[in-house]
Structure formats: C-alpha cells, structure tokens
Write a protein that holds these residues in place. Structure first.
Motif, mmCIF file in Angstrom:
data_model
loop_
_atom_site.group_PDB
_atom_site.id
_atom_site.type_symbol
_atom_site.label_atom_id
_atom_site.label_comp_id
_atom_site.label_asym_id
_atom_site.label_seq_id
_atom_site.Cartn_x
_atom_site.Cartn_y
_atom_site.Cartn_z
ATOM 1 N N MET A 85 0.854 -1.200 0.000
ATOM 2 C CA MET A 85 0.000 0.000 0.000
ATOM 3 C C MET A 85 0.880 1.238 0.000
ATOM 4 S SD MET A 85 -2.980 0.932 2.684
ATOM 5 C CE MET A 85 -2.118 2.270 3.467
ATOM 6 N N SER A 86 0.504 2.213 -0.800
ATOM 7 C CA SER A 86 1.355 3.396 -0.836
ATOM 8 C C SER A 86 1.069 4.286 0.382
ATOM 9 C CB SER A 86 1.196 4.147 -2.151
ATOM 10 O OG SER A 86 -0.110 4.598 -2.307
ATOM 11 N N PRO A 87 2.080 5.067 0.814
ATOM 12 C CA PRO A 87 1.945 5.871 2.010
ATOM 13 C C PRO A 87 0.885 6.967 1.856
ATOM 14 C CG PRO A 87 4.120 6.141 0.978
ATOM 15 C CD PRO A 87 3.369 5.180 0.160
ATOM 16 N N GLN A 88 0.397 7.483 3.005
ATOM 17 C CA GLN A 88 -0.656 8.497 2.942
ATOM 18 C C GLN A 88 -0.114 9.915 2.940
ATOM 19 O OE1 GLN A 88 -3.431 7.342 6.000
ATOM 20 N NE2 GLN A 88 -3.768 5.435 4.899
ATOM 21 N N HIS A 89 1.069 10.089 3.501
ATOM 22 C CA HIS A 89 1.665 11.428 3.450
ATOM 23 C C HIS A 89 3.156 11.294 3.155
ATOM 24 C CE1 HIS A 89 2.662 15.530 5.488
ATOM 25 N NE2 HIS A 89 2.733 15.588 4.182
ATOM 26 N N ILE A 90 3.567 11.793 2.000
ATOM 27 C CA ILE A 90 4.985 11.764 1.638
ATOM 28 C C ILE A 90 5.532 13.178 1.804
ATOM 29 C CG2 ILE A 90 6.682 11.306 -0.174
ATOM 30 C CD1 ILE A 90 4.710 9.270 -1.350
ATOM 31 N N VAL A 91 6.626 13.294 2.539
ATOM 32 C CA VAL A 91 7.278 14.583 2.737
ATOM 33 C C VAL A 91 8.637 14.531 2.045
ATOM 34 C CG1 VAL A 91 8.234 16.197 4.429
ATOM 35 C CG2 VAL A 91 6.085 14.986 4.917
ATOM 36 N N VAL A 92 8.908 15.528 1.184
ATOM 37 C CA VAL A 92 10.186 15.608 0.485
ATOM 38 C C VAL A 92 10.968 16.773 1.084
ATOM 39 C CG1 VAL A 92 11.322 15.896 -1.745
ATOM 40 C CG2 VAL A 92 9.114 14.717 -1.625
ATOM 41 N N VAL A 93 12.165 16.493 1.560
ATOM 42 C CA VAL A 93 13.002 17.525 2.186
ATOM 43 C C VAL A 93 14.071 17.979 1.203
ATOM 44 C CG1 VAL A 93 14.493 18.101 4.137
ATOM 45 C CG2 VAL A 93 12.646 16.423 4.419
ATOM 46 N N GLY A 94 14.028 19.258 0.824
ATOM 47 C CA GLY A 94 14.963 19.778 -0.176
ATOM 48 C C GLY A 94 14.215 19.994 -1.477
ATOM 49 N N ALA A 95 14.115 21.248 -1.931
ATOM 50 C CA ALA A 95 13.322 21.555 -3.129
ATOM 51 C C ALA A 95 14.225 21.959 -4.289
ATOM 52 C CB ALA A 95 12.291 22.638 -2.818
ATOM 53 N N GLY A 96 15.295 21.208 -4.487
ATOM 54 C CA GLY A 96 16.144 21.397 -5.659
ATOM 55 C C GLY A 96 15.581 20.589 -6.820
ATOM 56 N N GLN A 97 16.430 20.309 -7.804
ATOM 57 C CA GLN A 97 15.929 19.629 -9.001
ATOM 58 C C GLN A 97 15.437 18.218 -8.687
ATOM 59 O OE1 GLN A 97 18.189 20.436 -12.499
ATOM 60 N NE2 GLN A 97 16.565 19.642 -13.801
ATOM 61 N N GLY A 98 16.121 17.515 -7.782
ATOM 62 C CA GLY A 98 15.712 16.160 -7.447
ATOM 63 C C GLY A 98 14.446 16.111 -6.608
ATOM 64 N N GLY A 99 14.373 16.953 -5.593
ATOM 65 C CA GLY A 99 13.194 16.986 -4.725
ATOM 66 C C GLY A 99 11.947 17.345 -5.507
ATOM 67 N N LEU A 100 12.049 18.382 -6.336
ATOM 68 C CA LEU A 100 10.894 18.771 -7.149
ATOM 69 C C LEU A 100 10.495 17.627 -8.076
ATOM 70 C CD1 LEU A 100 8.856 20.969 -8.129
ATOM 71 C CD2 LEU A 100 10.430 21.248 -10.048
ATOM 72 N N GLN A 101 11.490 16.999 -8.723
ATOM 73 C CA GLN A 101 11.185 15.906 -9.656
ATOM 74 C C GLN A 101 10.450 14.768 -8.940
ATOM 75 O OE1 GLN A 101 11.810 15.882 -13.116
ATOM 76 N NE2 GLN A 101 10.376 14.174 -12.969
ATOM 77 N N ALA A 102 10.800 14.523 -7.681
ATOM 78 C CA ALA A 102 10.105 13.464 -6.940
ATOM 79 C C ALA A 102 8.612 13.782 -6.854
ATOM 80 C CB ALA A 102 10.714 13.304 -5.548
ATOM 81 N N THR A 103 8.269 15.047 -6.599
ATOM 82 C CA THR A 103 6.843 15.398 -6.504
ATOM 83 C C THR A 103 6.171 15.296 -7.874
ATOM 84 O OG1 THR A 103 7.123 17.803 -6.822
ATOM 85 C CG2 THR A 103 7.286 16.966 -4.563
ATOM 86 N N ILE A 104 6.857 15.758 -8.929
ATOM 87 C CA ILE A 104 6.296 15.665 -10.284
ATOM 88 C C ILE A 104 6.008 14.198 -10.612
ATOM 89 C CG2 ILE A 104 6.787 15.958 -12.764
ATOM 90 C CD1 ILE A 104 8.628 18.316 -12.042
ATOM 91 N N SER A 105 7.010 13.357 -10.357
ATOM 92 C CA SER A 105 6.880 11.948 -10.753
ATOM 93 C C SER A 105 5.869 11.196 -9.891
ATOM 94 C CB SER A 105 8.239 11.254 -10.678
ATOM 95 O OG SER A 105 9.128 11.850 -11.589
ATOM 96 N N LEU A 106 5.767 11.568 -8.604
ATOM 97 C CA LEU A 106 4.772 10.909 -7.750
ATOM 98 C C LEU A 106 3.366 11.173 -8.287
ATOM 99 C CD1 LEU A 106 6.236 11.536 -4.196
ATOM 100 C CD2 LEU A 106 5.508 9.305 -5.091
ATOM 101 N N ARG A 107 3.084 12.422 -8.610
ATOM 102 C CA ARG A 107 1.745 12.725 -9.135
ATOM 103 C C ARG A 107 1.548 12.086 -10.509
ATOM 104 N NH1 ARG A 107 -0.492 13.323 -4.639
ATOM 105 N NH2 ARG A 107 -0.829 15.388 -3.747
ATOM 106 N N HIS A 108 2.597 12.107 -11.305
ATOM 107 C CA HIS A 108 2.515 11.528 -12.640
ATOM 108 C C HIS A 108 2.218 10.027 -12.547
ATOM 109 C CE1 HIS A 108 3.195 11.917 -16.910
ATOM 110 N NE2 HIS A 108 3.858 10.781 -16.902
ATOM 111 N N ALA A 109 2.785 9.378 -11.539
ATOM 112 C CA ALA A 109 2.591 7.929 -11.381
ATOM 113 C C ALA A 109 1.265 7.608 -10.699
ATOM 114 C CB ALA A 109 3.751 7.339 -10.586
ATOM 115 N N GLY A 110 0.483 8.641 -10.388
ATOM 116 C CA GLY A 110 -0.840 8.404 -9.847
ATOM 117 C C GLY A 110 -0.934 8.423 -8.335
#
Ligand SMILES: Cc1cc2nc3c(=O)[nH]c(=O)nc-3n(C[C@H](O)[C@H](O)[C@H](O)COP(=O)(O)OP(=O)(O)OC[C@H]3O[C@@H](n4cnc5c(N)ncnc54)[C@H](O)[C@@H]3O)c2cc1C
Ligand code: FES
Lengths: 107, 391
Positions: free
Chosen positions: B1-26
């Motif tokens: 089961m995927s987690p209910q709250h994901i927190v990304v620490v650091g908003a550089g190119q990698g951190g931002l990409q993690a949020t883009i890709s998480l939403r993109h992956a549904g």
C-alpha cells in the motif's frame, strides 16, 4: 505574447500565451503543460523536449539546428521528419498561433 | 500500500522531480515539499553558464506556482527541516512563521550539497557558486572589468572561468591537482580543456594549492601571490547528510542507500547529490553530482512508492559541461583506476577489466547518444563496439 497550442498524444489541446523570445520548451514548462520534460534546461543535452511541429507550421519553424539530429536519435518516441527539440524553437511574433504535437513518451 | 503522506526535504531539481513523478505515477495521497531556499525551485546548471551572461532568473524556474496548486502539493519555501523523529514519524521544521512539526509516512531526503570550505586562510573573502543568490552576486561583480581568481579547476570553476574570460575579464584558475577535472575525466580530456582555457588567455596554475585568500588576491603553495579583485571558491562540495546522521541513519559519503534507494530506515528514501548508492554496474558505492542522477533517482523512488516493486535502480549516468565552444558530454561513469583510449579527435573511451565503462566526447552529440544506448544495453560493451559506432 505569442500563442502556442500543444496537442498531447491523446489529442487533448492546451493553448497558452507565451513570452516572445522563450523557446517552445520553456513556454511549456513555465505554463505547466504536461508532456515536455526539458531536463537539461535547453542545453541540447537530454532530448526530453521532443515535439512534432504541425504540418502547417513546419516551414515557419525552419529546419533542425546543428546537433539536433544527433540528440533526437536518443529520443524516447518515434522520430519523424517533423521532429524537433522544442528547446531549439524560439518563439517570435511570426510563430503566433504555432501548433506542436507531443510524443507519447519523453523518457 | 502506498503511504498516505509523503514529505520531500529539499526543493532542488531532485526533490521537485520526486513530486512531479509521484503525481505523474498516480500517487493521490498528501504530498509536501520543503525547501530552505526562497522562491520557486530552480535549476542550477545555467548558474555557471547562460545565467551569468543573460541574467534571466525566470528562465531557471523548473515549474510555475500554479503547478503546486494544480497538482495539490504543499510547497513550503524558506523552510528548513531541523530534525527527524523516526520513532514518532515526524519532522521538525523552522519556516517564516516559526517552528513546527509535521508527520510523515514516508520521507524523501533531497538535501543536495554545500560548498566545501577547505582549510584555506581568509576564505571569507571568496565567493561561492551554488545558489541563485550566489550567482546574482557574481553577475553584479562581473559588471565591471576585473582580475578574477578561481580556486578549483573542476566543472563549475572552469565554466565560470570561460564565461568571465569571454566577457573580457582577466582570469586565473588555481588547481591543486596536476590536471583539470582530474576526478571526473581522462587525462586527454583534461589536456583538451587546458588548451582551450589557455587559448582564451586564462592563466592556469596546476599542481599548486591555494593557501590563503585576502582582499587583494590569493597566495599559492609556492609562496607567490596572485593579485585579484575577487576570488571564486569552487573546490568541490560536501553532501548535506547531517540531518540523516543525527537521526541515526547510516552515512557513507552521503546518506547511504541500498540498491532500491532506501536508507537504513525503510520509511526514508534519499536521492541526488546528498546520497551514495551502489553503482548498478559493479556494486561500488558512488555519489554523483548531476541532474541525471537527481532526476532518475526521483523517478525511481516515485515509481516504487506509488506502484511498489522490488526492482533495483539501474539508470546509466550521463553528464555534460559547457565551456566556451566546447560541449563536453560523458556517457557512463568512470571511477578511479580506469584506463583511457583515444578513439578519434574528441572521443575518449574509459575502460576497466570488464570492458567499456564510459565515453567522453567533445562537440559530438551523435557519438554521445549512441554511447548511451551502447552502455545501457544488457550486455557489457567493449572497445570494438565503440570503435564501430564512431566509424
Ligand atoms: C553552478 C552549478 C552548475 C552545474 N552544472 C551542471 C551541469 O552542467 N550538468 C549537470 O548534470 N549537473 C550540474 N550541476 C549539478 C546539479 O545542479 C546537481 O547535481 C543537482 O542540482 C542536484 O539536485 P539535488 O536535488 O540532489 O540537490 P540540489 O539541487 O542542490 O537541492 C538541494 C536543496 O535542498 C535544500 N536543503 C538542504 N538541506 C535542507 C534542509 N535541512 N531543509 C530544507 N531544505 C534543505 C537546499 O537549500 C537545496 O535547495 C551544477 C551545479 C551547480 C551548482
Ligand atoms: S531541453 Fe534538453 S535537449 Fe531540449
């Protein structure tokens, strides 16, 4: 302002008002258009900004720049004669109304 | 089961990409992105290249504000994460409105690196080049004619030197190692770039460390003094791994990850510049400082968190550097101890006992892209394969 329409692979159209001087890639990213990644920021290093220029506009966007062919070889989706790296198409007043089609995948 | 709250620490190119890709992956759960810097997440590579010349900060932004609204991502800029309470599953942060705590089900550390401050006297006189704020300062300084000293002959120091020299400044590069970019490229490539910079009129001081900086320039290891109106410090970086270490996570040249890019705590992943991971090719622990690693890590972690799976990270590293009219591209990764073979002008193969590990090219995107395909193929490649595609 220059109007650009992005046609996604599933046919969905997004039309935005872009800043003259920006590239087609920058305009997509700045306006949150899905389907163009632009990972290298327009340095012609990643080929994740691939687009197909609409037939009606092909003449006005002109031929590929030097080095574009080589990078396109690494693109994730099919390459056609309309394929361009969208970071290499600069938006001028002449391109107002431009239509580009987006590939299925960029990675 | 995927987690209910994901927190990304650091908003550089990698951190931002993690949020883009998480939403993109549904991934539809709660998503928070926390970054210490002000403003919107931006890309760093142009800071030592186009930005220094053109100064268009808006062209650096990776996504507009509307992205965070349309993708339902809570973005907290100017907010520093100060601690991780793994027992409680909470982070402690300090932002514009004071201190707070936030629960997480999964945490992604994307804290990047900071400039290394080597034991050189008077470093308070030197400028850095890591953030947009640093680049703004440098741009202002490049506005009037100057003598500039650059400490460090790596990618960032040399990219800056090429721009500064191109603008007409007097530039000297000081490198402690006997050759340029020694950690990352072959001796042949070092030579190519040494010729390029010398040809532009930049002075190269190789094999001489800087030992002190003052308002009037830099003192070298041999006792000589180099007059400069300002000095750029570009002598490498250190991973921001203190947060992880204080929380009891394993740290080894950055946050230590397994092949699935998890830390020693299965509720915490890490990515990009701040993390070391096993090289998919030979299992050696590596830490890369590249857009490719940051974004490929981010996409891998996003896929794992939203869809599950036991796969191991396997992306091929690639890198680029723009210096004057020379575009260097590297496919693959060559660790210490790899040998080099010059294939033709501007194409160098790096090999170890198992075969081809990396290909360096200058102004040759065609061979670079073919090399990427060659090196990502399932079977190990050899010198012959490269000779064939270069023919
Ligand atoms: C001048 C320059 C030129 C470069 N050129 C190239 C190039 O040509 N090609 C290439 O591939 N790569 C290049 N790079 C490297 C590339 O930019 C990095 O590899 C990439 O940005 C790494 O992404 P990241 O997300 O891991 O880290 P970063 O982009 O560094 O982001 C980390 C962020 O985390 C924040 N942070 C740290 N600790 C905390 C905390 N406790 N709480 C909240 N926030 C925190 C930091 O403030 C920072 O904003 C360059 C880098 C620089 C500086
Ligand atoms: S954005 Fe990377 S090649 Fe166009």
């Amino acid at each position: 302002m220059v109007q650009v329409t992005y046609v996604a692979h599933d046919g969905a159209e997004t039309t935005i008002d872009a800043t003259e001087g920006d590239s087609v890639m920058q305009a997509a990213v700045a306006n949150d258009v899905d389907g163009i990644v632009g990972e290298c920021g327009g340095a012609m290093m990643c080929a994740t900004c691939h687009c197909y220029v609409d037939e009606a506009w092909a003449e006005r966007t002109g031929p590929r720049d030097e080095g574009e062919d080589d990078m396109l070889e690494g693109a994730a989706s099919e390459i056609t004669e309309r394929s361009r790296l969208s970071c290499q198409i600069k938006l001028t007043a002449e391109l107002d109304g431009l239509v580009v089609h987006l590939p299925e995948e960029q990675l | 089961m995927s987690p209910q709250h994901i927190v990304v620490v650091g908003a550089g190119q990698g951190g931002l990409q993690a949020t883009i890709s998480l939403r993109h992956a549904g991934y539809a759960g709660r998503l928070t992105l926390i970054g210490a810097e002000p403003g919107l997440p931006y890309q760093r590579p142009p800071l030592s290249k186009a930005y220094l010349k053109e100064g268009r900060a808006e062209a650096l932004m990776l996504r507009p504000q509307s992205f965070f609204e349309s993708k339902d991502i809570a973005y907290l800029p100017q907010t520093t994460v100060e601690g991780i309470d793994r027992g409680a599953g909470e982070i402690a942060f300090h932002g514009p409105d004071g201190k707070g705590r936030l629960p997480y089900d999964h945490l992604v550390l994307a804290t990047g690196t900071r400039n290394l401050r080597p034991p050189i006297e008077g470093l308070e006189h030197a400028c850095d080049l890591r953030t947009l704020a640093d680049a703004e300062t440098l741009r202002t300084r490049l506005g009037t004619p100057r003598r500039i000293a650059v400490i460090g002959g790596g990618f960032i120091g040399l990219e800056f030197a090429a721009v500064a020299r191109g603008l007409g400044h007097e530039v000297a590069v000081i490198e402690a190692a006997p050759r340029l970019m020694a950690r990352c490229v072959s001796a042949r490539m070092s030579e190519h770039f040494a010729d390029l910079h010398r040809g532009m009129g930049t002075a190269l001081h190789l094999g001489t460390p800087a030992v002190a900086v003052d308002a009037g320039g830099v003192t070298l290891g041999d006792g000589s003094h180099l007059a400069a109106d300002f000095t750029l410090l570009a002598a490498g970086v250190v991973p921001n791994a203190e947060l992880a270490a204080e929380a009891g996570l394993e740290v080894e040249n950055g946050v230590r990850l397994c092949g699935r890019l998890l830390t020693s705590d299965p509720q915490i992943s890490a990515l990009g510049d701040c993390a070391s991971f096993p090289d998919p090719r030979d299992g050696q622990r590596i830490r890369l400082e590249s857009v490719q690693a940051a974004t490929d890590h981010a996409r891998f972690i996003a896929a794992r968190l939203s869809k599950g799976g036991e796969d191991h990270y396997a992306a091929l590293p690639w890198f680029w550097s723009d210096q004057a009219d020379s575009k260097l591209q590297i496919a693959g990764f060559a660790g210490p101890g790899t040998s080099e073979v010059v294939i033709c002008d501007g194409v160098v193969a790096r090999l170890d006992d198992r075969g081809l590990v990396a290909v360096e090219t200058v102004n040759n995107a065609g061979i670079h892209m073919k090399s990427r395909r060659l090196l990502s193929g399932g079977t190990p490649a050899g010198l012959d394969d490269l000779v064939q595609i270069a023919a």
